[in-house]
Design a protein around this motif. Structure first.
Motif, PDB file in Angstrom:
ATOM      1  N   ALA A 160       0.845  -1.312   0.069  1.00 23.33           N
ATOM      2  CA  ALA A 160       0.013  -0.047   0.049  1.00 23.33           C
ATOM      3  C   ALA A 160       0.903   1.217  -0.096  1.00 23.33           C
ATOM      4  O   ALA A 160       0.634   2.329  -0.757  1.00 23.33           O
ATOM      5  N   ILE A 161       1.892   1.188   0.747  1.00 23.46           N
ATOM      6  CA  ILE A 161       2.572   2.488   0.875  1.00 23.46           C
ATOM      7  C   ILE A 161       3.707   2.695  -0.212  1.00 23.46           C
ATOM      8  O   ILE A 161       3.627   3.617  -1.147  1.00 23.46           O
ATOM      9  N   LYS A 162       3.948   1.503  -1.156  1.00 23.38           N
ATOM     10  CA  LYS A 162       4.595   1.407  -2.543  1.00 23.38           C
ATOM     11  C   LYS A 162       3.580   1.948  -3.306  1.00 23.38           C
ATOM     12  O   LYS A 162       3.958   2.983  -4.465  1.00 23.38           O
TER      13      LYS A 162
ATOM     14  N   ASP B 135       1.327   4.141  -2.795  1.00 22.94           N
ATOM     15  CA  ASP B 135       1.073   5.544  -2.545  1.00 22.94           C
ATOM     16  C   ASP B 135       2.344   6.350  -3.176  1.00 22.94           C
ATOM     17  O   ASP B 135       1.853   7.611  -3.681  1.00 22.94           O
ATOM     18  N   ILE B 136       3.325   5.662  -3.129  1.00 24.40           N
ATOM     19  CA  ILE B 136       4.461   6.599  -3.624  1.00 24.40           C
ATOM     20  C   ILE B 136       4.371   6.577  -5.196  1.00 24.40           C
ATOM     21  O   ILE B 136       4.713   8.034  -5.908  1.00 24.40           O
TER      22      ILE B 136
ATOM     23  N   ALA C 154       1.774   6.792  -6.788  1.00 24.63           N
ATOM     24  CA  ALA C 154       0.477   7.700  -7.187  1.00 24.63           C
ATOM     25  C   ALA C 154       0.926   8.955  -6.858  1.00 24.63           C
ATOM     26  O   ALA C 154       0.559  10.001  -7.599  1.00 24.63           O
ATOM     27  N   GLU C 155       1.859   9.242  -5.911  1.00 20.85           N
ATOM     28  CA  GLU C 155       2.302  10.831  -5.786  1.00 20.85           C
ATOM     29  C   GLU C 155       3.066  11.110  -6.988  1.00 20.85           C
ATOM     30  O   GLU C 155       3.069  12.357  -7.335  1.00 20.85           O
TER      31      GLU C 155
ATOM     32  N   THR D  76       8.335  14.412  -6.581  1.00 23.10           N
ATOM     33  CA  THR D  76       7.825  14.140  -5.039  1.00 23.10           C
ATOM     34  C   THR D  76       7.251  15.658  -4.928  1.00 23.10           C
ATOM     35  O   THR D  76       7.596  16.308  -5.616  1.00 23.10           O
TER      36      THR D  76
END
Length: 295
Positions: A9-11, A13-14, A16-17, A284
């Motif tokens: 999930a964190i990956k 999110d990264i 998607a950012e 980012t």
């Protein structure tokens, strides 16, 4: 690379950012001056090559201009010469020019090309003599200590013209240009040109979206040594006058200012000692280093 210990999930999110930045900069030219520790530390070299390949694969057009000061100094020592600088610029006699061309146009350029290709890119190495695309004349630099006096640095060049056709051709063919900062004069003379100056001028000519200068500092620092995340050309002018910026930083700052004043949308001076500094800056929300705002 995204660390393995992060959850899926964190990956996600990264990734998607990064999407809005990929959309914003798709098809745009990013000129990158590659130098400092990022060129000598093996891990940082791999990070840089991966970053460049990723930018190309998501639709941007990275153009690399590299330095090679430490490698030139090492070779000069081997032949019994000592490098000499005035106001941050290398004094280049005929023998030194031969070393500069051998190291930058040969060893360093081909190492970078090979590194990018190993990571899945299609890099092509150039000097300004290829196709005569960087035209130059002898640079006579004004002394800062003795106004009105000009300093002859030898075979150091001042850019008179950049022909963007060769770079544009490579970009359109999915290649990544890797450029050594060597120019050619009207009579075929070879000139050593500061890599920051070459990167800035190429960014101007290509109407680049971004000019990114990798350094061995966090960015532009104030008188207390604190990082300035955003400055204007007027701020930079004041810092040069009061001596906050000096030495080897002056050519870098000068080229950054010229680019910011001549159509490059944003200029970034970032810390090349940070892993994946390019991706942090371009893809980012936070970014890294100092942004010089276009005026």
């Amino acid at each position: 690379m995204i660390p393995e210990h992060l959850t899926p999930a964190i990956k996600a999110d990264i990734l998607a950012e990064a999407l809005p930045y990929i959309k914003r900069f798709h098809g745009r030219t990013i000129v990158i001056k590659y130098g400092g520790n990022a060129m000598t530390d093996e891990n940082l070299k791999r990070c840089f090559a991966r970053d460049v390949v990723l930018l190309k694969l998501v639709g941007m057009n990275p153009v690399i201009v590299h330095g090679g000061g430490p490698q030139i100094d090492e070779m000069l020592k081997r032949v019994g010469k000592q490098g000499h600088f005035i106001q941050g610029m290398r004094v280049t006699d005929e023998e030194t020019m031969e070393v500069v061309e051998m190291v930058l146009g040969g060893q360093v350029n081909k190492d970078i090309v090979n590194l990018i290709n190993q990571q899945g890119g299609r890099a092509v190495g150039l000097t300004g003599k290829d196709g005569g695309f960087i035209q130059a004349r002898k640079l006579l630099m004004e002394s800062r200590d003795r106004p009105g006096e000009q300093i002859d640095l030898g075979q150091v060049g001042d850019i008179t013209r950049v022909d963007p056709a060769l770079i544009s051709l490579l970009d359109s063919g999915a290649f990544i240009p890797v450029i050594a900062p060597i120019g050619v004069g009207e009579a075929g003379e070879t000139y050593n040109i500061n890599a920051d100056v070459v990167a800035g001028k190429i960014a101007e000519i290509l109407r680049a979206e971004k000019l990114i200068l990798l350094t061995n500092t966090p960015g532009v620092l104030d008188e207390q040594g604190q990082l300035l995340t955003g400055v204007t050309p007027a701020d930079i002018d004041a810092m040069i006058v009061n001596g906050t910026l000096s030495g080897g930083m002056l050519p870098k700052i000068g080229s950054a200012l010229d680019a910011a004043r001549n159509g490059v949308k944003s200029v970034h001076i970032i810390d090349g000692r940070v892993e994946h500094a390019l991706l942090l800056e371009i893809l980012t929300d936070q970014g890294v280093g100092t942004l010089i705002k276009h005026q």
